[in-house]
Write a protein that holds these residues in place. Structure first.
Motif, mmCIF file in Angstrom:
data_model
loop_
_atom_site.group_PDB
_atom_site.id
_atom_site.type_symbol
_atom_site.label_atom_id
_atom_site.label_comp_id
_atom_site.label_asym_id
_atom_site.label_seq_id
_atom_site.Cartn_x
_atom_site.Cartn_y
_atom_site.Cartn_z
ATOM 1 N N VAL A 194 0.883 -1.189 -0.041
ATOM 2 C CA VAL A 194 -0.018 -0.159 0.107
ATOM 3 C C VAL A 194 1.026 1.207 -0.193
ATOM 4 O O VAL A 194 0.963 2.234 -0.643
ATOM 5 C CB VAL A 194 -1.000 -0.063 1.322
ATOM 6 N N TRP A 195 1.819 1.378 1.009
ATOM 7 C CA TRP A 195 2.718 2.478 1.090
ATOM 8 C C TRP A 195 3.677 2.679 0.115
ATOM 9 O O TRP A 195 4.145 3.846 -0.340
ATOM 10 C CB TRP A 195 3.257 2.751 2.717
ATOM 11 N N ALA A 196 4.092 1.562 -0.496
ATOM 12 C CA ALA A 196 5.070 1.626 -1.623
ATOM 13 C C ALA A 196 4.332 2.072 -2.960
ATOM 14 O O ALA A 196 4.827 2.994 -3.613
ATOM 15 C CB ALA A 196 5.714 0.176 -1.943
ATOM 16 N N ARG A 197 3.056 1.711 -3.314
ATOM 17 C CA ARG A 197 2.407 2.261 -4.192
ATOM 18 C C ARG A 197 2.094 3.992 -4.125
ATOM 19 O O ARG A 197 1.848 4.444 -5.190
ATOM 20 C CB ARG A 197 0.985 1.549 -4.308
ATOM 21 N N LEU A 198 2.048 4.330 -2.803
ATOM 22 C CA LEU A 198 1.761 5.705 -2.604
ATOM 23 C C LEU A 198 2.996 6.631 -2.347
ATOM 24 O O LEU A 198 2.880 7.787 -2.449
ATOM 25 C CB LEU A 198 0.820 5.947 -1.267
ATOM 26 N N GLY A 199 4.110 6.008 -2.692
ATOM 27 C CA GLY A 199 5.310 6.553 -2.842
ATOM 28 C C GLY A 199 6.410 6.606 -1.863
ATOM 29 O O GLY A 199 7.595 7.051 -1.937
ATOM 30 N N ALA A 200 6.326 5.663 -0.838
ATOM 31 C CA ALA A 200 7.365 5.191 0.156
ATOM 32 C C ALA A 200 8.245 4.387 -0.519
ATOM 33 O O ALA A 200 8.106 3.273 -1.376
ATOM 34 C CB ALA A 200 6.737 4.663 1.211
ATOM 35 N N LYS A 201 9.558 4.372 -0.031
ATOM 36 C CA LYS A 201 10.542 3.414 -0.357
ATOM 37 C C LYS A 201 10.573 2.458 0.613
ATOM 38 O O LYS A 201 10.807 2.567 1.775
ATOM 39 C CB LYS A 201 12.023 3.972 -0.553
ATOM 40 N N VAL A 202 10.089 1.101 0.253
ATOM 41 C CA VAL A 202 9.820 0.016 1.106
ATOM 42 C C VAL A 202 10.938 -1.126 1.232
ATOM 43 O O VAL A 202 11.256 -1.665 0.039
ATOM 44 C CB VAL A 202 8.648 -0.635 1.100
ATOM 45 N N THR A 203 11.426 -1.465 2.577
ATOM 46 C CA THR A 203 12.450 -2.553 2.545
ATOM 47 C C THR A 203 11.583 -3.714 3.624
ATOM 48 O O THR A 203 11.193 -3.109 4.638
ATOM 49 C CB THR A 203 13.738 -2.142 3.269
ATOM 50 N N VAL A 204 11.636 -4.826 3.079
ATOM 51 C CA VAL A 204 11.259 -5.822 3.884
ATOM 52 C C VAL A 204 12.172 -6.680 4.628
ATOM 53 O O VAL A 204 13.184 -7.138 3.676
ATOM 54 C CB VAL A 204 10.291 -6.746 3.091
ATOM 55 N N PHE A 223 6.149 -14.291 -6.975
ATOM 56 C CA PHE A 223 5.652 -13.266 -6.499
ATOM 57 C C PHE A 223 6.657 -12.161 -5.942
ATOM 58 O O PHE A 223 6.502 -11.099 -6.120
ATOM 59 C CB PHE A 223 4.728 -13.686 -5.150
ATOM 60 N N GLN A 224 7.647 -12.740 -5.365
ATOM 61 C CA GLN A 224 8.584 -11.644 -4.721
ATOM 62 C C GLN A 224 9.195 -10.965 -6.091
ATOM 63 O O GLN A 224 9.452 -9.854 -5.837
ATOM 64 C CB GLN A 224 9.790 -12.602 -3.976
ATOM 65 N N LYS A 225 9.577 -11.530 -7.056
ATOM 66 C CA LYS A 225 9.969 -11.016 -8.181
ATOM 67 C C LYS A 225 9.195 -9.956 -8.771
ATOM 68 O O LYS A 225 9.862 -8.649 -9.277
ATOM 69 C CB LYS A 225 10.239 -11.949 -9.325
ATOM 70 N N LEU A 226 8.053 -10.033 -8.676
ATOM 71 C CA LEU A 226 7.079 -9.009 -9.193
ATOM 72 C C LEU A 226 7.041 -7.910 -8.096
ATOM 73 O O LEU A 226 6.874 -6.702 -8.529
ATOM 74 C CB LEU A 226 5.566 -9.556 -9.070
ATOM 75 N N MET A 227 7.198 -8.073 -6.568
ATOM 76 C CA MET A 227 7.188 -7.209 -5.734
ATOM 77 C C MET A 227 8.420 -6.163 -5.908
ATOM 78 O O MET A 227 8.504 -4.898 -5.672
ATOM 79 C CB MET A 227 7.086 -7.732 -4.424
ATOM 80 N N VAL A 228 9.594 -6.899 -6.350
ATOM 81 C CA VAL A 228 10.690 -6.203 -6.573
ATOM 82 C C VAL A 228 10.516 -5.437 -7.837
ATOM 83 O O VAL A 228 11.006 -4.118 -7.815
ATOM 84 C CB VAL A 228 11.898 -7.233 -6.849
ATOM 85 N N LYS A 229 9.922 -5.495 -8.813
ATOM 86 C CA LYS A 229 9.537 -4.605 -9.931
ATOM 87 C C LYS A 229 8.793 -3.648 -9.734
ATOM 88 O O LYS A 229 8.929 -2.423 -10.144
ATOM 89 C CB LYS A 229 8.990 -5.708 -11.117
ATOM 90 N N GLN A 230 7.898 -3.820 -8.353
ATOM 91 C CA GLN A 230 7.293 -2.655 -7.854
ATOM 92 C C GLN A 230 7.852 -1.762 -7.107
ATOM 93 O O GLN A 230 7.467 -0.832 -6.512
ATOM 94 C CB GLN A 230 5.897 -3.128 -7.428
ATOM 95 N N GLY A 231 9.191 -2.040 -6.910
ATOM 96 C CA GLY A 231 9.926 -1.035 -5.930
ATOM 97 C C GLY A 231 10.268 -1.653 -4.777
ATOM 98 O O GLY A 231 10.877 -0.930 -3.974
ATOM 99 N N LEU A 232 9.859 -2.800 -4.036
ATOM 100 C CA LEU A 232 10.079 -3.236 -2.897
ATOM 101 C C LEU A 232 11.427 -4.013 -2.646
ATOM 102 O O LEU A 232 11.808 -4.388 -3.718
ATOM 103 C CB LEU A 232 8.869 -4.213 -2.380
ATOM 104 N N THR A 233 12.258 -3.848 -1.624
ATOM 105 C CA THR A 233 13.638 -4.235 -1.515
ATOM 106 C C THR A 233 13.289 -5.324 -0.349
ATOM 107 O O THR A 233 12.563 -5.115 0.741
ATOM 108 C CB THR A 233 14.490 -3.314 -1.041
#
Length: 469
Positions: A194-204, A223-233
């Motif tokens: 949610v917060w990554a889509r709104l602009g946050a840089k998110v690390t899990v 799934f993880q590969k898709l989340m990385v494409k969306q900007g999550l680390t």
């Protein structure tokens, strides 16, 4: 003295309110005790419902930013977070008000206050004004759900805006520039996205070497590969050793789970999403003699009865997956049992869904579980890339995967990564409930063009060959 209730339910979450309504429909006199000011428990007030409102709204924001142009829609989306949060709050109010209406409709007595079991036939309710009320009951159902678990062995000082649990992560008043999510499970990935889509840089940061721990490994990896494409680390195999306030906001220190150098990440917000634990505090269980297991869950038999006659338990407070719909199923089954019917829950056909974008859904066994059990099986897969409706929607990520018995073709599990997976999984659940085979599904006509055709094609792949690849 007033005639006793046939059933007093402590807790009005999905398990409790469904149990109460079903029992009332079956002719029982029912009361529900709820410690919040509104009914619905964690799920409706601060969990499932508000998070899904934010997930959908943030997904629409991302669609407008990334896909609308390709569809010929020229827009310049602007985030108005206060309005998005207002939508979330409106959605919550509509749902909790709906439960209050259903209680009234079914002549259920609702009592707001903190319940405690005095005996196998009495529930004492402490009210906000300092008074108490004792409810007499022929049967008591413990449906108090779960609470934030925190991090084992690590002291965490939660607040409402810097070091937060999921309860407060749905209500942040501004988008953080950086966020660290501790926990790569369902809650952390949903709210992190949610917060990554709104602009946050998110690390899990996740202790295991994979996200979505119990999910099928092929699905979780994709799934993880898709989340990385969306900007999550992602920092996997990482054991968190400290979560503290810092000059920037908060910091998370962690080390490799197998040993190594400590690493520290600073962030504006740290979301601790490491699971939940059964909520049993203050219920008087010890005094009533109700047994708990070694994980703090209420022990029950196959009919949801505790070791004390007349006291039952369902939902997150007992063994099994902590899922709202699992609690609902148990609530219906218990009500039926108390009314003299044969209530039953098929735990092998309870789906699990991650409401990210794309969604992840699963029911039944994973490949890892089948291999460990020595079960001979076949796999049938079909990619959404080859589905006409998915192409039209620009939703071609992911696939459907069926696992079937190698000899009988009976469906043993289904795993979906893709758009609307949470809705599509119901077809597989129904098939498994009736002991169906992949051929049964493949020979069932599916409307064209729909995403559900990917289900049919994967079923074809399991017993023969898919048509469209």
């Amino acid at each position: 003295m007033a005639e006793p209730f046939d059933l007093v339910v402590i807790g009005s979450g999905p398990g409790g309110y469904v149990c109460a309504i079903k029992a009332a429909q079956l002719g029982l006199k029912v009361a529900v005790v709820e410690k919040r000011k509104t009914y619905g428990g964690t799920c409706l007030n601060v969990g499932c419902i508000p998070s899904k409102a934010l997930l959908y709204a943030s997904e629409m924001f991302a669609e407008a930013n990334h896909n609308f142009g390709e569809l010929g829609i020229a827009v310049e989306p602007k985030l108005e977070l206060s309005k998005m949060l207002a939508h979330k709050d409106k959605t919550v109010k509509s749902n909790v008000d709906g439960i209050a209406f259903l209680f009234k409709k079914n002549k259920i007595t609702g009592v707001i206050g903190t319940g405690r079991i005095k005996s196998a036939s009495e529930v004492e309710v402490a009210k906000e004004d300092g008074t108490t009320e004792t409810l007499s009951a022929k049967n008591i159902c413990i449906a108090t759900g779960s609470d934030v678990a925190g991090i084992p062995g690590v002291e965490v000082a939660f607040d409402t805006d810097t070091i937060v649990s999921s309860d407060d992560a749905i209500a942040l008043q501004k988008v953080p520039e950086t966020m660290v999510v501790v926990g790569g499970g369902v809650i952390g990935l949903e709210l992190g996205s949610v917060w990554a889509r709104l602009g946050a840089k998110v690390t899990v940061v996740e202790y295991l070497d994979k996200v979505l721990g119990p999910m099928d490994s092929e699905v979780s990896t994709a799934f993880q590969k898709l989340m990385v494409k969306q900007g999550l680390t992602f920092k996997l195999g990482a054991k968190v050793t400290a979560v503290t306030k810092s000059d920037k906001g908060a910091s998370v220190s962690f080390e490799p789970a197998k040993g190594g150098e400590t690493e520290t990440l600073d962030a504006d917000v740290v979301l601790v999403a490491t699971g939940r634990k059964p909520f049993t505090a203050g219920l008087g269980l010890e005094e009533a003699g109700v047994a708990l297991d070694d994980r703090g869950r209420v022990e029950i038999d196959a009919h949801f009865k505790t070791n004390v006659d007349g006291i039952y338990a369902i939902g997150d407070v007992v063994k099994g997956a902590m899922l709202a719909h699992k609690a609902e199923d148990e609530g219906v089954a218990l009500a039926e049992i108390l009314a003299g019917q044969a209530g039953h829950v098929n735990y092998d056909a309870i789906p699990s869904v991650v409401y990210t974008s794309p969604e992840v859904a699963s029911v039944g066994k994973t490949e890892e579980e089948l291999k460990q059990a020595g079960v001979a099986y076949r796999v049938g897969k079909f990619p959404f890339m080859a589905n006409g409706r998915a192409r039209a929607m620009l939703q071609t990520d992911g696939f459907v995967k069926f696992l079937v018995d190698a000899e009988t073709d009976r469906v043993l599990g289904c795993h979906i990564l893709g758009a609307d997976a949470g809705d599509l999984i119901a077809e597989a659940g129904l098939l498994m409930e009736f002991g169906g085979s992949s051929e049964d599904l493949a020979r069932t006509s599916h409307a064209h063009p729909t995403l559900s055709e990917a289900m049919r094609e994967a079923a074809f792949a399991a017993f023969a060959k898919p048509i469209h690849i």
